[in-house]
Design a protein around this motif. Structure first.
Motif, PDB file in Angstrom:
ATOM      1  N   LEU A   1       0.964  -1.206  -0.091  1.00 29.32           N
ATOM      2  CA  LEU A   1      -0.167   0.088   0.003  1.00 29.32           C
ATOM      3  C   LEU A   1       0.940   1.223  -0.057  1.00 29.32           C
ATOM      4  CD1 LEU A   1      -2.738  -0.926   2.665  1.00 29.32           C
ATOM      5  CD2 LEU A   1      -2.726  -0.950   0.086  1.00 29.32           C
ATOM      6  N   GLY A   2       2.117   1.182   0.049  1.00 29.95           N
ATOM      7  CA  GLY A   2       2.809   2.251   0.003  1.00 29.95           C
ATOM      8  C   GLY A   2       3.110   2.979   1.460  1.00 29.95           C
ATOM      9  N   ARG A   3       2.779   2.334   2.206  1.00 29.83           N
ATOM     10  CA  ARG A   3       2.637   2.933   3.531  1.00 29.83           C
ATOM     11  C   ARG A   3       4.080   2.661   4.548  1.00 29.83           C
ATOM     12  NH1 ARG A   3      -3.626   1.488   5.180  1.00 29.83           N
ATOM     13  NH2 ARG A   3      -4.428   2.568   3.342  1.00 29.83           N
ATOM     14  N   GLY A   4       4.355   1.124   4.816  1.00 36.29           N
ATOM     15  CA  GLY A   4       5.457   0.804   5.520  1.00 36.29           C
ATOM     16  C   GLY A   4       6.795   1.235   5.069  1.00 36.29           C
ATOM     17  N   SER A   5       7.955   1.282   6.037  1.00 31.38           N
ATOM     18  CA  SER A   5       9.110   1.624   5.451  1.00 31.38           C
ATOM     19  C   SER A   5       9.585   0.186   5.190  1.00 31.38           C
ATOM     20  CB  SER A   5       9.734   2.520   6.667  1.00 31.38           C
ATOM     21  OG  SER A   5       9.853   1.792   7.898  1.00 31.38           O
ATOM     22  N   ARG A   6      10.568   0.614   4.039  1.00 31.62           N
ATOM     23  CA  ARG A   6      11.117  -1.047   3.603  1.00 31.62           C
ATOM     24  C   ARG A   6      12.920  -0.809   3.907  1.00 31.62           C
ATOM     25  NH1 ARG A   6      12.646  -2.775  -1.137  1.00 31.62           N
ATOM     26  NH2 ARG A   6      12.435  -4.780  -1.641  1.00 31.62           N
ATOM     27  N   THR A   7      13.414  -1.730   4.304  1.00 33.36           N
ATOM     28  CA  THR A   7      14.955  -1.580   4.263  1.00 33.36           C
ATOM     29  C   THR A   7      15.313  -2.174   2.932  1.00 33.36           C
ATOM     30  OG1 THR A   7      15.042  -2.192   6.673  1.00 33.36           O
ATOM     31  CG2 THR A   7      17.155  -2.478   5.293  1.00 33.36           C
ATOM     32  N   VAL A   8      16.105  -1.068   2.595  1.00 31.58           N
ATOM     33  CA  VAL A   8      16.709  -1.581   0.991  1.00 31.58           C
ATOM     34  C   VAL A   8      18.177  -1.403   1.062  1.00 31.58           C
ATOM     35  CG1 VAL A   8      16.448  -0.739  -1.419  1.00 31.58           C
ATOM     36  CG2 VAL A   8      14.599  -0.252   0.198  1.00 31.58           C
ATOM     37  N   ASP A   9      18.711  -2.525   0.454  1.00 31.80           N
ATOM     38  CA  ASP A   9      20.299  -2.734   0.264  1.00 31.80           C
ATOM     39  C   ASP A   9      20.235  -2.306  -1.384  1.00 31.80           C
ATOM     40  OD1 ASP A   9      22.766  -3.144  -0.699  1.00 31.80           O
ATOM     41  OD2 ASP A   9      23.034  -4.732   1.187  1.00 31.80           O
ATOM     42  N   LEU A  10      20.440  -0.888  -1.764  1.00 30.65           N
ATOM     43  CA  LEU A  10      20.287  -0.957  -3.441  1.00 30.65           C
ATOM     44  C   LEU A  10      21.393  -1.675  -4.236  1.00 30.65           C
ATOM     45  CD1 LEU A  10      20.073   2.991  -3.187  1.00 30.65           C
ATOM     46  CD2 LEU A  10      18.275   1.176  -3.969  1.00 30.65           C
ATOM     47  N   GLU A  11      22.571  -1.902  -3.712  1.00 27.89           N
ATOM     48  CA  GLU A  11      23.644  -2.359  -4.136  1.00 27.89           C
ATOM     49  C   GLU A  11      23.203  -4.022  -4.442  1.00 27.89           C
ATOM     50  OE1 GLU A  11      28.553  -3.620  -4.455  1.00 27.89           O
ATOM     51  OE2 GLU A  11      27.634  -2.252  -2.775  1.00 27.89           O
ATOM     52  N   LEU A  12      22.859  -4.723  -3.369  1.00 25.65           N
ATOM     53  CA  LEU A  12      22.418  -6.058  -3.626  1.00 25.65           C
ATOM     54  C   LEU A  12      21.269  -6.410  -4.069  1.00 25.65           C
ATOM     55  CD1 LEU A  12      23.439  -8.612  -2.175  1.00 25.65           C
ATOM     56  CD2 LEU A  12      21.905  -8.451  -0.229  1.00 25.65           C
ATOM     57  N   GLU A  13      20.277  -5.534  -4.223  1.00 29.19           N
ATOM     58  CA  GLU A  13      19.092  -5.586  -4.843  1.00 29.19           C
ATOM     59  C   GLU A  13      19.328  -5.619  -6.222  1.00 29.19           C
ATOM     60  OE1 GLU A  13      15.341  -4.223  -3.392  1.00 29.19           O
ATOM     61  OE2 GLU A  13      15.983  -4.733  -1.095  1.00 29.19           O
TER      62      GLU A  13
ATOM     63  N   SER B   1      25.408 -12.252  -0.403  1.00 27.51           N
ATOM     64  CA  SER B   1      26.417 -11.227  -1.096  1.00 27.51           C
ATOM     65  C   SER B   1      27.599 -12.368  -1.321  1.00 27.51           C
ATOM     66  CB  SER B   1      27.018 -10.507  -0.123  1.00 27.51           C
ATOM     67  OG  SER B   1      26.134  -9.404   0.035  1.00 27.51           O
ATOM     68  N   VAL B   2      27.846 -13.266  -0.562  1.00 25.42           N
ATOM     69  CA  VAL B   2      28.953 -14.172  -0.681  1.00 25.42           C
ATOM     70  C   VAL B   2      28.601 -15.259  -1.903  1.00 25.42           C
ATOM     71  CG1 VAL B   2      30.229 -16.433   0.301  1.00 25.42           C
ATOM     72  CG2 VAL B   2      29.854 -14.385   1.604  1.00 25.42           C
ATOM     73  N   LYS B   3      27.201 -15.649  -1.719  1.00 23.96           N
ATOM     74  CA  LYS B   3      26.903 -16.584  -2.891  1.00 23.96           C
ATOM     75  C   LYS B   3      26.945 -15.857  -4.390  1.00 23.96           C
ATOM     76  CE  LYS B   3      24.408 -20.548  -0.895  1.00 23.96           C
ATOM     77  NZ  LYS B   3      23.336 -21.375  -1.309  1.00 23.96           N
ATOM     78  N   LEU B   4      26.072 -14.560  -4.190  1.00 19.60           N
ATOM     79  CA  LEU B   4      26.637 -13.988  -5.594  1.00 19.60           C
ATOM     80  C   LEU B   4      27.760 -13.910  -6.156  1.00 19.60           C
ATOM     81  CD1 LEU B   4      23.925 -11.222  -4.974  1.00 19.60           C
ATOM     82  CD2 LEU B   4      23.575 -12.850  -6.787  1.00 19.60           C
ATOM     83  N   LYS B   5      28.730 -13.599  -5.263  1.00 23.39           N
ATOM     84  CA  LYS B   5      30.181 -13.437  -5.493  1.00 23.39           C
ATOM     85  C   LYS B   5      30.675 -14.740  -6.178  1.00 23.39           C
ATOM     86  CE  LYS B   5      34.838 -12.184  -3.723  1.00 23.39           C
ATOM     87  NZ  LYS B   5      35.414 -13.438  -3.828  1.00 23.39           N
TER      88      LYS B   5
END
Length: 237
Positions: free
Chosen positions: A11-23, A176-180
């Motif tokens: 609904l666009g109300r809740g705050s969301r933790t975002v890791d821009l580089e990882l996402e 992060s480790v698995k992606l690497k």
């Protein structure tokens, strides 16, 4: 709590933790997986079509050979056409070996290695939602009154928040480790397979039988001999 967090985010109300580089890396991985799946599908189509052509060339070679024996006035003409078709069929079988090896290797990369990493990504995304749900709870309690009734709730919420923060941090690190490692493995596998695919196709269409066979030796690809006790891999298609 998690359901409420998901709904509030949608609904666009809740705050969301975002890791821009990882996402961003996760988005690229999902997009690449679709593209590799398309390459697999096309390579499988090519293998099927080439198998049909090789089968036809072998039959045509047999038909020419039969006529060569029975048509004295055209013995040579039918004969060298028989030899040509049989040689083409032999080279086609060798190329099929290379293409099917390419398919098997890329299939393992896409449907096992990448899929395993995406499973960890899903676990990370679940941990992120849980973390944000308990973080939001704690923030809301901290905004309210602090008295004998609320302090135990705040303390309990703080403990739950800490547990889920540690889980989220661990999952973020795992991803992060698995992606690497996946990136390193993907580059190595695709480098080898693309070299194989290119060299085998180029040698086949140049009519370079020696180079075609050398390519299979280079990649340690063994073809089953037709006529052996077990059916050849061509017959298993």
């Amino acid at each position: 709590q998690c359901t409420r967090q998901i709904i509030s985010e949608k609904l666009g109300r809740g705050s969301r933790t975002v890791d821009l580089e990882l996402e961003a890396q996760i988005d690229i991985l999902r997009d690449n997986k679709k593209k590799y799946e398309n390459i697999l599908k096309l390579a499988q189509t090519l293998s099927t079509q080439l198998f049909q052509m090789v089968h036809t060339q072998r039959q045509l070679g047999d038909a020419f050979a039969d006529l060569s024996l029975k048509s004295l006035e055209l013995h040579e003409e039918f004969g060298y056409n028989a030899d040509t078709q049989k040689l083409l069929a032999k080279n086609g079988e060798t190329l099929l070996g290379a293409i099917n090896f390419f398919i098997a290797s890329v299939n393992t990369l896409v449907n096992k290695t990448i899929e395993d990493t995406l499973l960890t990504v899903k676990q990370y995304e679940s941990a992120r939602i849980e973390y944000d749900a308990y973080r939001t709870d704690l923030e809301e309690l901290n905004l309210g009154p602090r008295d004998a009734n609320t302090l135990p709730k705040i303390e309990q919420s703080q403990q739950l928040f800490q547990v889920h923060k540690e889980k989220y941090d661990k999952m973020r690190n795992d991803v992060s480790v698995k992606l690497k490692f996946l990136e390193e493995n993907k580059v190595k596998v695709l480098h080898n397979q693309l070299v194989l695919f290119h060299n085998a196709i180029a040698a086949y269409f140049a009519g370079n039988q020696k180079q075609l066979e050398q390519t299979l030796k280079q990649f340690h690809i063994k073809l089953k001999t037709p006529g052996a006790d077990a059916p050849s891999w061509l017959e298993e298609q």
